[in-house]
Design a protein around this motif. Structure first.
Motif, PDB file in Angstrom:
ATOM      1  N   GLN A  39      42.166  30.017  43.569  1.00 18.16           N
ATOM      2  CA  GLN A  39      40.985  29.861  44.425  1.00 18.16           C
ATOM      3  C   GLN A  39      39.977  30.963  44.147  1.00 18.16           C
ATOM      4  N   SER A  40      40.508  32.161  43.894  1.00 23.98           N
ATOM      5  CA  SER A  40      39.593  33.233  43.529  1.00 23.98           C
ATOM      6  C   SER A  40      40.331  34.347  42.805  1.00 23.98           C
ATOM      7  N   VAL A  41      39.575  35.076  42.034  1.00 26.66           N
ATOM      8  CA  VAL A  41      40.089  36.281  41.379  1.00 26.66           C
ATOM      9  C   VAL A  41      39.128  37.403  41.738  1.00 26.66           C
ATOM     10  N   SER A  42      39.672  38.525  42.214  1.00 19.57           N
ATOM     11  CA  SER A  42      38.828  39.692  42.474  1.00 19.57           C
ATOM     12  C   SER A  42      39.258  40.789  41.524  1.00 19.57           C
ATOM     13  N   ILE A  43      38.289  41.409  40.905  1.00 20.01           N
ATOM     14  CA  ILE A  43      38.591  42.480  39.952  1.00 20.01           C
ATOM     15  C   ILE A  43      38.086  43.813  40.499  1.00 20.01           C
ATOM     16  N   ILE A  44      38.965  44.804  40.455  1.00 19.08           N
ATOM     17  CA  ILE A  44      38.583  46.168  40.843  1.00 19.08           C
ATOM     18  C   ILE A  44      38.467  46.962  39.543  1.00 19.08           C
TER      19      ILE A  44
END
Ligand code: ADP
Ligand code: MG
Length: 390
Positions: A315-320
């Motif tokens: 559904q989503s990918v968050s990158i730090i």
């Protein structure tokens, strides 16, 4: 309708809906006292020629004992909010410089602006190399690099396919198979030819076109951060349509608390909180831009091999990451790679972490997220990632 008025309405609408991908939890403390600054104009009115923006909102934050000066704008097709922590109200002229810089980038990057460098490159596809500014050259170089990393899963020459689907625009529709095949035949990042000495970009085949939508916001956010630091500020938070970039830490030495958007919820719903400092967080998800046809949802992250929106249960990918351009490029790249390949790839990188939110509510975080992410939404479950043996 006049383009300015149209933009203003869009801006107000977006302000009303609070269309931010990541909801920032800073500066909203109950102890804060808020007042409008002396130079306040009504939301949506412009005080920098041609740029739709609000005036300063000034908040005395009792937790940090600092003044937070914020301004919003609607640029590069997105909602932007900049909040700077300082001893006193930040003069409006400093925000003018920031918004003007964003405007300059938009004029170089946007493929909807006919005079932009990207439009020039696209117009000259199959005809001639185009000399570009060092920023655009660097950005395209980076785009090609992520094409290589993902073996073409990420491809900045995806323009023909993006235009065909029109996701996010009024004409969005499911194209025919032959239209898709025609667009796919134009996509290949290896046909973007760069000449470092001449600083030129040449698209080898006629009909090719670049779309830097997947990395431009991150690049611009990094430039804004540099500018804020040059203006002498040590604590600030930049939100460029969901690309959140923090400058330093909060003045009381605490990390910033940043909410990660619930892909299934409303705009302000979150799955959990990340504690970050001097870092960027960028999310790519199926909820950002999509349309529904015959009961099926089509989102805006396209697979340049199949020609369709990528469907891999993410559904989503968050990158730090430290740099927002890296986070922006990777959030889209890793989304197309999928959980298994994407997780392994991010783990192999230094100082980059990722959160993967799956359709079934599972959340997988790479090792560096363990100490900084806390789940707050019980519709979701944090799970340990297991490498597939397949
Ligand atoms: P957003 O712009 O909504 O924050 P992304 O950073 O993931 O989201 O970028 C999505 C945009 O990138 C799309 O709207 C399109 O312009 C472009 N794009 C879509 N699929 C790809 C892809 N496979 N490779 C490169 N760019 C893509
Ligand atoms: Mg991106």
């Amino acid at each position: 309708m006049n383009k300015r008025i149209e933009k203003s309405i869009q801006f107000l609408w977006i302000l009303t809906l609070n269309m931010v991908v990541v909801f920032i939890l800073v500066g909203c403390g109950a102890n804060s006292s808020e007042r409008a600054s002396a130079n306040e104009v009504k939301n949506g009115q412009s005080n920098t020629e041609g740029i739709v923006r609000s005036a300063s909102t000034v908040v005395k934050d009792s937790k940090t004992n600092r003044v937070i000066t914020s301004q919003d704008s609607f640029q590069i097709g997105t909602y932007i909010k900049i909040s700077i922590y300082s001893d006193k109200e930040v003069p409006a002229i400093q925000f003018d410089r920031i918004f003007e810089e964003i405007d300059q980038f938009e004029k170089l990057i946007s493929k909807n602006i006919t005079t932009s460098e990207v439009s020039m490159i696209n117009e000259n596809a199959g005809k001639a190399p185009v000399k570009v500014s060092s920023d655009i050259f660097e950005l395209i170089q980076m785009g090609i690099q992520y094409g290589e990393i993902s073996s073409g899963g990420f491809d900045i020459s995806i323009g023909p396919l993006v235009d065909l689907w029109g996701i996010g625009s009024e004409g969005a529709h499911v194209p025919t198979e032959s239209e898709i095949q025609e667009a796919l035949s134009k996509i290949d990042y290896r046909n973007i030819l760069l000449n470092e000495t001449d600083q030129t970009v040449f698209l080898k085949e006629e009909g090719m076109s670049l779309d830097l939508g997947a990395i431009a916001k991150g690049y611009i956010a990094d430039q804004v951060k540099t500018l804020i630091q040059e203006e002498g500020h040590q604590s600030a938070i930049i939100n460029l349509g969901g690309n959140v970039l923090t400058v330093g830490h909060k003045p009381n030495s605490e990390a910033w608390s940043i909410g990660v958007r619930d892909p299934k919820g409303e705009n302000k719903d979150i799955v959990g909180i990340l504690k970050l400092q001097d870092n960027s967080i960028v999310s790519s998800g199926t909820y950002e831009r999509f349309f529904v046809e015959d009961g099926k949802r089509y989102h805006h992250i396209l697979n340049p091999k199949t020609g369709y929106p990528e469907e891999n249960h993410l559904q989503s990918v968050s990158i730090i990451s430290e740099k927002s351009v890296v986070g922006d490029a990777l959030s889209t790249t890793v989304f197309v790679m999928g959980l298994q390949a994407g997780y392994a790839y991010v783990e192999s990188l230094d100082q980059v972490d990722a959160l993967f939110i799956m359709e079934d509510g599972s959340i997988y975080g790479t090792s560096g997220t363990k100490s900084v992410f806390s789940l707050t939404n019980n519709n979701y479950n944090l799970k340990e990632f297991v490498f597939s043996t397949k």
